[in-house]
Design a protein around this motif. Sequence first.
Motif, PDB file in Angstrom:
ATOM      1  N   GLY A  34       6.850  23.165  31.222  1.00 42.19           N
ATOM      2  CA  GLY A  34       7.276  24.184  30.274  1.00 42.19           C
ATOM      3  C   GLY A  34       6.507  24.083  28.980  1.00 42.19           C
ATOM      4  N   THR A  35       6.853  24.974  28.051  1.00 41.99           N
ATOM      5  CA  THR A  35       6.179  24.973  26.759  1.00 41.99           C
ATOM      6  C   THR A  35       6.749  23.876  25.863  1.00 41.99           C
ATOM      7  N   PRO A  36       6.003  23.447  24.832  1.00 39.28           N
ATOM      8  CA  PRO A  36       6.432  22.326  23.998  1.00 39.28           C
ATOM      9  C   PRO A  36       7.651  22.666  23.136  1.00 39.28           C
ATOM     10  N   VAL A  37       8.287  21.611  22.634  1.00 44.15           N
ATOM     11  CA  VAL A  37       9.383  21.741  21.681  1.00 44.15           C
ATOM     12  C   VAL A  37       9.188  20.712  20.571  1.00 44.15           C
ATOM     13  N   LEU A  38       9.931  20.896  19.495  1.00 47.85           N
ATOM     14  CA  LEU A  38       9.947  19.913  18.409  1.00 47.85           C
ATOM     15  C   LEU A  38      11.305  19.236  18.339  1.00 47.85           C
ATOM     16  N   ALA A  53      -3.950  19.761  15.757  1.00 45.80           N
ATOM     17  CA  ALA A  53      -4.306  20.864  16.654  1.00 45.80           C
ATOM     18  C   ALA A  53      -3.224  21.115  17.700  1.00 45.80           C
ATOM     19  N   LEU A  54      -1.951  21.014  17.267  1.00 48.18           N
ATOM     20  CA  LEU A  54      -0.814  21.339  18.115  1.00 48.18           C
ATOM     21  C   LEU A  54      -0.328  22.725  17.691  1.00 48.18           C
ATOM     22  N   GLU A  55      -0.482  23.698  18.552  1.00 45.73           N
ATOM     23  CA  GLU A  55      -0.271  25.098  18.201  1.00 45.73           C
ATOM     24  C   GLU A  55       1.211  25.409  17.952  1.00 45.73           C
ATOM     25  N   PRO A  56       1.589  25.780  16.719  1.00 37.50           N
ATOM     26  CA  PRO A  56       2.994  26.084  16.436  1.00 37.50           C
ATOM     27  C   PRO A  56       3.535  27.260  17.227  1.00 37.50           C
ATOM     28  N   ASN A  57       2.709  28.258  17.496  1.00 39.89           N
ATOM     29  CA  ASN A  57       3.189  29.438  18.216  1.00 39.89           C
ATOM     30  C   ASN A  57       3.518  29.165  19.679  1.00 39.89           C
ATOM     31  N   GLU A  58       3.143  27.997  20.186  1.00 41.83           N
ATOM     32  CA  GLU A  58       3.484  27.640  21.563  1.00 41.83           C
ATOM     33  C   GLU A  58       4.879  27.039  21.682  1.00 41.83           C
ATOM     34  N   LEU A  59       5.499  26.685  20.576  1.00 40.47           N
ATOM     35  CA  LEU A  59       6.789  25.997  20.618  1.00 40.47           C
ATOM     36  C   LEU A  59       7.881  26.926  21.141  1.00 40.47           C
ATOM     37  N   ALA A  60       8.652  26.416  22.090  1.00 43.29           N
ATOM     38  CA  ALA A  60       9.783  27.185  22.623  1.00 43.29           C
ATOM     39  C   ALA A  60      11.044  26.958  21.806  1.00 43.29           C
ATOM     40  N   ALA A  61      11.193  25.768  21.235  1.00 42.70           N
ATOM     41  CA  ALA A  61      12.439  25.432  20.542  1.00 42.70           C
ATOM     42  C   ALA A  61      12.200  24.315  19.545  1.00 42.70           C
ATOM     43  N   VAL A  62      13.106  24.232  18.585  1.00 42.42           N
ATOM     44  CA  VAL A  62      13.160  23.123  17.635  1.00 42.42           C
ATOM     45  C   VAL A  62      14.573  22.564  17.677  1.00 42.42           C
ATOM     46  N   PHE A  63      14.698  21.261  17.921  1.00 45.09           N
ATOM     47  CA  PHE A  63      15.983  20.576  17.904  1.00 45.09           C
ATOM     48  C   PHE A  63      16.096  19.819  16.582  1.00 45.09           C
ATOM     49  N   PHE A  77       8.629  27.784   7.024  1.00 42.28           N
ATOM     50  CA  PHE A  77       7.176  27.874   7.148  1.00 42.28           C
ATOM     51  C   PHE A  77       6.773  28.128   8.598  1.00 42.28           C
ATOM     52  N   LEU A  78       7.480  27.487   9.538  1.00 39.49           N
ATOM     53  CA  LEU A  78       7.191  27.695  10.956  1.00 39.49           C
ATOM     54  C   LEU A  78       7.454  29.147  11.351  1.00 39.49           C
ATOM     55  N   VAL A  79       8.588  29.690  10.895  1.00 39.05           N
ATOM     56  CA  VAL A  79       8.937  31.073  11.229  1.00 39.05           C
ATOM     57  C   VAL A  79       7.937  32.045  10.603  1.00 39.05           C
ATOM     58  N   LEU A  80       7.617  31.848   9.334  1.00 39.08           N
ATOM     59  CA  LEU A  80       6.702  32.769   8.659  1.00 39.08           C
ATOM     60  C   LEU A  80       5.282  32.655   9.194  1.00 39.08           C
ATOM     61  N   ASP A  81       4.873  31.460   9.568  1.00 44.15           N
ATOM     62  CA  ASP A  81       3.557  31.301  10.191  1.00 44.15           C
ATOM     63  C   ASP A  81       3.493  32.104  11.489  1.00 44.15           C
ATOM     64  N   GLY A  82       4.565  32.051  12.274  1.00 42.89           N
ATOM     65  CA  GLY A  82       4.608  32.839  13.492  1.00 42.89           C
ATOM     66  C   GLY A  82       4.568  34.333  13.207  1.00 42.89           C
ATOM     67  N   GLN A  83       5.269  34.740  12.159  1.00 44.94           N
ATOM     68  CA  GLN A  83       5.293  36.157  11.786  1.00 44.94           C
ATOM     69  C   GLN A  83       3.903  36.661  11.412  1.00 44.94           C
ATOM     70  N   ARG A  86       1.258  36.707  14.392  1.00 46.21           N
ATOM     71  CA  ARG A  86       1.561  37.605  15.510  1.00 46.21           C
ATOM     72  C   ARG A  86       2.210  36.915  16.697  1.00 46.21           C
ATOM     73  N   ARG A  87       3.070  35.971  16.422  1.00 45.15           N
ATOM     74  CA  ARG A  87       3.859  35.386  17.508  1.00 45.15           C
ATOM     75  C   ARG A  87       4.725  36.476  18.135  1.00 45.15           C
ATOM     76  N   THR A  88       4.898  36.394  19.472  1.00 37.89           N
ATOM     77  CA  THR A  88       5.782  37.328  20.164  1.00 37.89           C
ATOM     78  C   THR A  88       6.879  36.614  20.961  1.00 37.89           C
ATOM     79  N   ALA A  89       6.643  35.369  21.338  1.00 36.70           N
ATOM     80  CA  ALA A  89       7.633  34.635  22.135  1.00 36.70           C
ATOM     81  C   ALA A  89       8.821  34.238  21.264  1.00 36.70           C
ATOM     82  N   PRO A  90      10.034  34.317  21.791  1.00 34.53           N
ATOM     83  CA  PRO A  90      11.202  33.917  21.000  1.00 34.53           C
ATOM     84  C   PRO A  90      11.160  32.428  20.644  1.00 34.53           C
ATOM     85  N   LEU A  91      11.790  32.082  19.544  1.00 36.18           N
ATOM     86  CA  LEU A  91      11.907  30.695  19.096  1.00 36.18           C
ATOM     87  C   LEU A  91      13.382  30.349  19.000  1.00 36.18           C
ATOM     88  N   MET A  92      13.774  29.292  19.688  1.00 35.49           N
ATOM     89  CA  MET A  92      15.150  28.819  19.601  1.00 35.49           C
ATOM     90  C   MET A  92      15.205  27.652  18.625  1.00 35.49           C
TER      91      MET A  92
END
Length: 250
Positions: A34-38, A53-63, A77-83, A86-92
């Motif tokens: 699956g995709t990475p998480v934090l 070089a760990l792509e923030p837009n690849e993260l599926a979730a943050v715990f 910052f993570l949310v705004l960076d995605g915005q 052009r992130r499109t995948a949901p972030l939990m």
Amino acid sequence: MGDGRVRVTFAGSGDAFGSGGRLQACLHIARRQGTPVLLDCGATSLVALKRLALEPNELAAVFVSHLHGDHFGGLPFLVLDGQFRRRTAPLMVAGPPGLRQRLTEMMEVLYPGSSRARRKFEVEVVELNPGEPRRIAGIDVTAWEVDHASGAPPLALRLDVDGVVIAYTGDTAWTGAIPAAAAGADLLVAEAYYVDKDIPYHLNHNTLLAHRDELTCGRIVLTHMSDDMLAHTDEAAFEPAHDGFTVELG
């Protein structure tokens, strides 16, 4: 990825105050299935991820373990960076009760209007109740309430990632929740703020060592260390992390 099913990268291994020049709490968990998480997202996390070089837009979730800035202050910052990238995948985002309100308030303090901005991806907040297992982004997570004053229930977390179990103390004084979360885990990531000094709401190295027989886990890695502990890592009974340190599991 190396040979293991799961790779844990300590993108940030420091305390709140940058002791030793380290970045704040941020564990990147990559998995084959699956995709990475934090695990935690301190205020410096976006810098930490991009440095490695760990792509923030690849993260599926943050715990999130608890609601202090060095553990969840990087979320705006993570949310705004995605915005803006052009992130499109949901972030939990999953963490203690009260997370939803505190995240909204933090975004509004830092960037007024940002909590209500229209984005091309959803930010779904899940509040974890201690003792109630949840499945989030394909990962089974269980939380225990620990002993750390943060304005909301602080949590020790246990993640089952494709059959690899990672336990995390967060910040806490010693409590029976720690051996419960660590039972049979492949990895325990434990705070060790001082060598032997007892201060409220935090663990030290010697307390962990005194309770080692209760920790029925495999590998133990220390994080969130003050200058006092960093000066004695050569004498530590457990592995000390550093920014960029990786652990292959499974």
